[in-house]
Scaffold this motif. Structure first.
Motif, PDB file in Angstrom:
ATOM      1  N   ASP A 173     -11.920 -21.338  39.324  1.00 56.54           N
ATOM      2  CA  ASP A 173     -12.128 -19.965  39.795  1.00 56.54           C
ATOM      3  C   ASP A 173     -11.688 -19.888  41.245  1.00 56.54           C
ATOM      4  O   ASP A 173     -11.710 -20.897  41.972  1.00 56.54           O
ATOM      5  CB  ASP A 173     -13.604 -19.574  39.657  1.00 56.54           C
ATOM      6  CG  ASP A 173     -13.810 -18.067  39.821  1.00 56.54           C
ATOM      7  OD1 ASP A 173     -12.820 -17.322  39.724  1.00 56.54           O
ATOM      8  OD2 ASP A 173     -14.958 -17.643  40.072  1.00 56.54           O
ATOM      9  N   HIS A 174     -11.290 -18.719  41.684  1.00 55.84           N
ATOM     10  CA  HIS A 174     -10.863 -18.593  43.064  1.00 55.84           C
ATOM     11  C   HIS A 174     -10.897 -17.128  43.498  1.00 55.84           C
ATOM     12  O   HIS A 174     -10.827 -16.221  42.664  1.00 55.84           O
ATOM     13  CB  HIS A 174      -9.446 -19.144  43.263  1.00 55.84           C
ATOM     14  CG  HIS A 174      -8.411 -18.476  42.406  1.00 55.84           C
ATOM     15  ND1 HIS A 174      -8.072 -18.940  41.165  1.00 55.84           N
ATOM     16  CD2 HIS A 174      -7.645 -17.373  42.598  1.00 55.84           C
ATOM     17  CE1 HIS A 174      -7.155 -18.168  40.637  1.00 55.84           C
ATOM     18  NE2 HIS A 174      -6.863 -17.195  41.490  1.00 55.84           N
TER      19      HIS A 174
ATOM     20  N   LYS B 129     -12.107 -18.748  49.011  1.00 50.91           N
ATOM     21  CA  LYS B 129     -13.118 -19.423  48.204  1.00 50.91           C
ATOM     22  C   LYS B 129     -12.481 -19.856  46.884  1.00 50.91           C
ATOM     23  O   LYS B 129     -11.723 -19.112  46.279  1.00 50.91           O
ATOM     24  CB  LYS B 129     -14.298 -18.491  47.920  1.00 50.91           C
ATOM     25  CG  LYS B 129     -15.419 -19.136  47.084  1.00 50.91           C
ATOM     26  CD  LYS B 129     -16.429 -18.092  46.627  1.00 50.91           C
ATOM     27  CE  LYS B 129     -17.185 -17.520  47.811  1.00 50.91           C
ATOM     28  NZ  LYS B 129     -18.253 -16.584  47.352  1.00 50.91           N
ATOM     29  N   PHE B 130     -12.795 -21.076  46.463  1.00 55.71           N
ATOM     30  CA  PHE B 130     -12.345 -21.529  45.153  1.00 55.71           C
ATOM     31  C   PHE B 130     -13.332 -22.544  44.598  1.00 55.71           C
ATOM     32  O   PHE B 130     -14.103 -23.157  45.334  1.00 55.71           O
ATOM     33  CB  PHE B 130     -10.929 -22.118  45.214  1.00 55.71           C
ATOM     34  CG  PHE B 130     -10.787 -23.356  46.057  1.00 55.71           C
ATOM     35  CD1 PHE B 130     -10.890 -24.624  45.491  1.00 55.71           C
ATOM     36  CD2 PHE B 130     -10.534 -23.262  47.417  1.00 55.71           C
ATOM     37  CE1 PHE B 130     -10.743 -25.766  46.261  1.00 55.71           C
ATOM     38  CE2 PHE B 130     -10.391 -24.395  48.200  1.00 55.71           C
ATOM     39  CZ  PHE B 130     -10.490 -25.653  47.619  1.00 55.71           C
ATOM     40  N   THR B 131     -13.304 -22.693  43.290  1.00 58.32           N
ATOM     41  CA  THR B 131     -14.210 -23.601  42.586  1.00 58.32           C
ATOM     42  C   THR B 131     -13.381 -24.634  41.839  1.00 58.32           C
ATOM     43  O   THR B 131     -12.395 -24.293  41.191  1.00 58.32           O
ATOM     44  CB  THR B 131     -15.094 -22.834  41.589  1.00 58.32           C
ATOM     45  OG1 THR B 131     -15.848 -21.847  42.292  1.00 58.32           O
ATOM     46  CG2 THR B 131     -16.047 -23.778  40.862  1.00 58.32           C
TER      47      THR B 131
ATOM     48  N   THR C 242     -19.742 -28.209  38.887  1.00 57.35           N
ATOM     49  CA  THR C 242     -18.626 -27.605  39.606  1.00 57.35           C
ATOM     50  C   THR C 242     -18.917 -27.627  41.094  1.00 57.35           C
ATOM     51  O   THR C 242     -20.077 -27.744  41.528  1.00 57.35           O
ATOM     52  CB  THR C 242     -18.372 -26.153  39.155  1.00 57.35           C
ATOM     53  OG1 THR C 242     -19.553 -25.373  39.383  1.00 57.35           O
ATOM     54  CG2 THR C 242     -18.010 -26.109  37.677  1.00 57.35           C
ATOM     55  N   TYR C 243     -17.862 -27.482  41.880  1.00 56.67           N
ATOM     56  CA  TYR C 243     -17.956 -27.491  43.339  1.00 56.67           C
ATOM     57  C   TYR C 243     -17.288 -26.226  43.863  1.00 56.67           C
ATOM     58  O   TYR C 243     -16.084 -26.022  43.663  1.00 56.67           O
ATOM     59  CB  TYR C 243     -17.287 -28.733  43.919  1.00 56.67           C
ATOM     60  CG  TYR C 243     -17.861 -30.025  43.396  1.00 56.67           C
ATOM     61  CD1 TYR C 243     -18.917 -30.657  44.038  1.00 56.67           C
ATOM     62  CD2 TYR C 243     -17.352 -30.604  42.238  1.00 56.67           C
ATOM     63  CE1 TYR C 243     -19.440 -31.846  43.551  1.00 56.67           C
ATOM     64  CE2 TYR C 243     -17.873 -31.784  41.743  1.00 56.67           C
ATOM     65  CZ  TYR C 243     -18.916 -32.396  42.399  1.00 56.67           C
ATOM     66  OH  TYR C 243     -19.447 -33.563  41.913  1.00 56.67           O
ATOM     67  N   GLU C 244     -18.057 -25.396  44.521  1.00 57.73           N
ATOM     68  CA  GLU C 244     -17.533 -24.160  45.098  1.00 57.73           C
ATOM     69  C   GLU C 244     -17.293 -24.369  46.582  1.00 57.73           C
ATOM     70  O   GLU C 244     -18.210 -24.705  47.323  1.00 57.73           O
ATOM     71  CB  GLU C 244     -18.517 -23.013  44.873  1.00 57.73           C
ATOM     72  CG  GLU C 244     -18.009 -21.677  45.388  1.00 57.73           C
ATOM     73  CD  GLU C 244     -19.035 -20.575  45.202  1.00 57.73           C
ATOM     74  OE1 GLU C 244     -18.942 -19.844  44.206  1.00 57.73           O
ATOM     75  OE2 GLU C 244     -19.941 -20.464  46.060  1.00 57.73           O
TER      76      GLU C 244
ATOM     77  N   ASN D 262     -20.536 -26.058  47.889  1.00 57.46           N
ATOM     78  CA  ASN D 262     -21.776 -25.803  47.150  1.00 57.46           C
ATOM     79  C   ASN D 262     -21.642 -26.415  45.760  1.00 57.46           C
ATOM     80  O   ASN D 262     -20.808 -25.979  44.967  1.00 57.46           O
ATOM     81  CB  ASN D 262     -22.031 -24.294  47.061  1.00 57.46           C
ATOM     82  CG  ASN D 262     -23.324 -23.969  46.325  1.00 57.46           C
ATOM     83  OD1 ASN D 262     -24.206 -24.817  46.201  1.00 57.46           O
ATOM     84  ND2 ASN D 262     -23.436 -22.759  45.820  1.00 57.46           N
ATOM     85  N   ARG D 263     -22.444 -27.426  45.478  1.00 58.29           N
ATOM     86  CA  ARG D 263     -22.380 -28.084  44.181  1.00 58.29           C
ATOM     87  C   ARG D 263     -23.307 -27.382  43.201  1.00 58.29           C
ATOM     88  O   ARG D 263     -24.472 -27.139  43.505  1.00 58.29           O
ATOM     89  CB  ARG D 263     -22.794 -29.549  44.301  1.00 58.29           C
ATOM     90  CG  ARG D 263     -22.515 -30.366  43.047  1.00 58.29           C
ATOM     91  CD  ARG D 263     -23.088 -31.756  43.155  1.00 58.29           C
ATOM     92  NE  ARG D 263     -24.550 -31.733  43.045  1.00 58.29           N
ATOM     93  CZ  ARG D 263     -25.323 -32.797  43.241  1.00 58.29           C
ATOM     94  NH1 ARG D 263     -24.773 -33.936  43.584  1.00 58.29           N
ATOM     95  NH2 ARG D 263     -26.634 -32.714  43.119  1.00 58.29           N
ATOM     96  N   LYS D 264     -22.770 -27.085  42.007  1.00 60.55           N
ATOM     97  CA  LYS D 264     -23.558 -26.429  40.976  1.00 60.55           C
ATOM     98  C   LYS D 264     -23.547 -27.284  39.710  1.00 60.55           C
ATOM     99  O   LYS D 264     -22.480 -27.655  39.213  1.00 60.55           O
ATOM    100  CB  LYS D 264     -22.998 -25.042  40.656  1.00 60.55           C
ATOM    101  CG  LYS D 264     -23.033 -24.070  41.832  1.00 60.55           C
ATOM    102  CD  LYS D 264     -22.467 -22.718  41.436  1.00 60.55           C
ATOM    103  CE  LYS D 264     -22.502 -21.738  42.602  1.00 60.55           C
ATOM    104  NZ  LYS D 264     -21.952 -20.401  42.215  1.00 60.55           N
TER     105      LYS D 264
ATOM    106  N   ARG E 200     -13.565 -28.590  39.572  1.00 61.39           N
ATOM    107  CA  ARG E 200     -14.369 -29.546  38.824  1.00 61.39           C
ATOM    108  C   ARG E 200     -13.485 -30.714  38.414  1.00 61.39           C
ATOM    109  O   ARG E 200     -12.251 -30.624  38.437  1.00 61.39           O
ATOM    110  CB  ARG E 200     -14.991 -28.912  37.586  1.00 61.39           C
ATOM    111  CG  ARG E 200     -13.993 -28.376  36.574  1.00 61.39           C
ATOM    112  CD  ARG E 200     -14.634 -28.204  35.212  1.00 61.39           C
ATOM    113  NE  ARG E 200     -15.035 -29.493  34.662  1.00 61.39           N
ATOM    114  CZ  ARG E 200     -15.842 -29.640  33.630  1.00 61.39           C
ATOM    115  NH1 ARG E 200     -16.354 -28.568  33.024  1.00 61.39           N
ATOM    116  NH2 ARG E 200     -16.163 -30.844  33.171  1.00 61.39           N
TER     117      ARG E 200
END
Length: 356
Positions: free
Chosen positions: A303-304, A319-321, A263-265, A237-239, A323
């Protein structure tokens, strides 16, 4: 006056930096110079030096492994010769970088220095396997798959590298081409490769070949500071967030200080326990790149959520984010799909063609 090291590290086998917390020495001197030196017999790189004062004749030097790890990370080393000196008394040993507390019976001579004993790969993936140097230059790969009739068959090949090599790297496509072109002992040929093993002495790692249409390949340094490649299947998921400040100047409304953050989740597909462990090492790594170009693109994990239980009801998903470090958004050729491995075969420069 004399000084004696009371608990010297082993000189017969590699010493994990995670197991090297403190050394104690007895002395009748009022003070002692303590040093950590890398390669004492050649380059003599002093990692740390200080003066310690004894209490009741005892000097204790603590957090040694952390100091060694910092220098190893800077130099990209997995292991090296280390000397720890208390004035004119010293002990020299081989230190192996390790960020985790491992079982007391762990033997680096029995396993590759990798995050897991088995991994999932794809035809366009890459492999890097590091190990403790044992003087042997022989490696063996065994590929298992299906022949033209759908029956299981296998083929095997032994190859050599330069003596003293501590890792090997190649692409999965090299393995597949070798397997398809090499007959099994009974003369059958593999039409579709399913998995393969790489062996070196008593070390072995298993790789399952999958064909997901989309996945991300990350390059990272694991708990041994060794380079690994990891394929992760899941959804991304791109934010993108744009921000600015505003003001009124000469009766005109204007905007300034424009900023953007992308960022990319990533939410992984269901994982085995081993795969979850690999991703945990990826997220904990200090050196991570996304294999979206021949040189790789450095990324930061921002983030994770790492929660894995032992329930039998369902496989875990993490799940992790991440960039890119630059302040400007990075554009791909077709949104996130442009960051996926493609038919351009991005692993072309770094890897040796062992199976061509």
């Amino acid at each position: 006056m004399s000084t004696t090291i009371l608990n010297p590290p082993s000189t017969d086998s590699p010493v994990l930096t995670s197991a090297l917390y403190s050394l104690r020495a007895s002395t009748d001197k009022p003070k002692a110079t303590v040093e950590i030196v890398r390669r004492p017999d050649s380059d003599r790189d002093t990692i740390f030096s200080t003066t310690l004062y004894p209490h009741d004749g005892i000097i204790e030097f603590t957090d040694i492994g952390t100091l060694i790890e910092e220098r190893f990370r800077t130099l990209g080393l997995m292991y090296d010769d280390i000397e720890i000196r208390f004035d004119d008394v010293a002990v020299t040993f081989k230190a192996l970088y390790c960020e985790y507390d491992l079982p007391a019976d762990f033997d680096p001579a029995l396993s590759f220095l990798c995050a897991s004993g088995h991994s999932v790969v794809h035809p366009e993936s890459a492999i890097s396997l590091a190990h403790w140097p044992d003087g042997s230059d022989s490696y063996r790969v065994r590929v298992v798959g299906l022949d033209a009739g759908g029956s299981i068959t296998s083929t095997e090949r032994t190859f050599t590298r330069s003596p003293g090599a501590d890792h090997l790297s190649f692409t999965v496509s090299d393995i597949i081409r070798f397997a398809i072109g090499q007959p099994s002992p009974d003369g059958r040929y593999i039409e579709k490769a399913s998995y393969f093993t790489v062996c070196h002495g008593r070390m072995q790692k298993l790789f399952y070949i999958l064909h997901h249409p989309s996945y991300l390949t990350f390059r990272f340094r694991n708990i041994f500071n060794a380079i690994e490649y990891l394929d992760i299947v899941g959804t991304v998921n791109r934010k993108t967030v744009f921000d600015c400040e505003s003001a009124v100047c000469s009766d005109r409304f204007t905007q300034y200080n424009h900023t953007s953050e992308r960022t990319y989740e990533m939410l992984t597909a269901p994982l085995t326990t081993a795969q979850a462990g690999e991703i945990e090492q990826l997220i904990g790594s200090r050196d991570i790149s996304l294999c979206a170009s021949p040189d790789g693109c450095p990324v930061l994990i921002t983030d994770h959520t790492l929660e894995v239980d032992d329930s039998d009801d369902a496989l875990p998903s993490l799940k992790f984010t991440f960039r890119f470090p630059g302040k400007r958004p990075r554009l791909a050729s077709s949104e996130m799909g442009g960051l996926m491995p493609s038919g351009t075969h991005i692993f072309t420069q770094e890897f040796t063609a062992e199976f061509t």
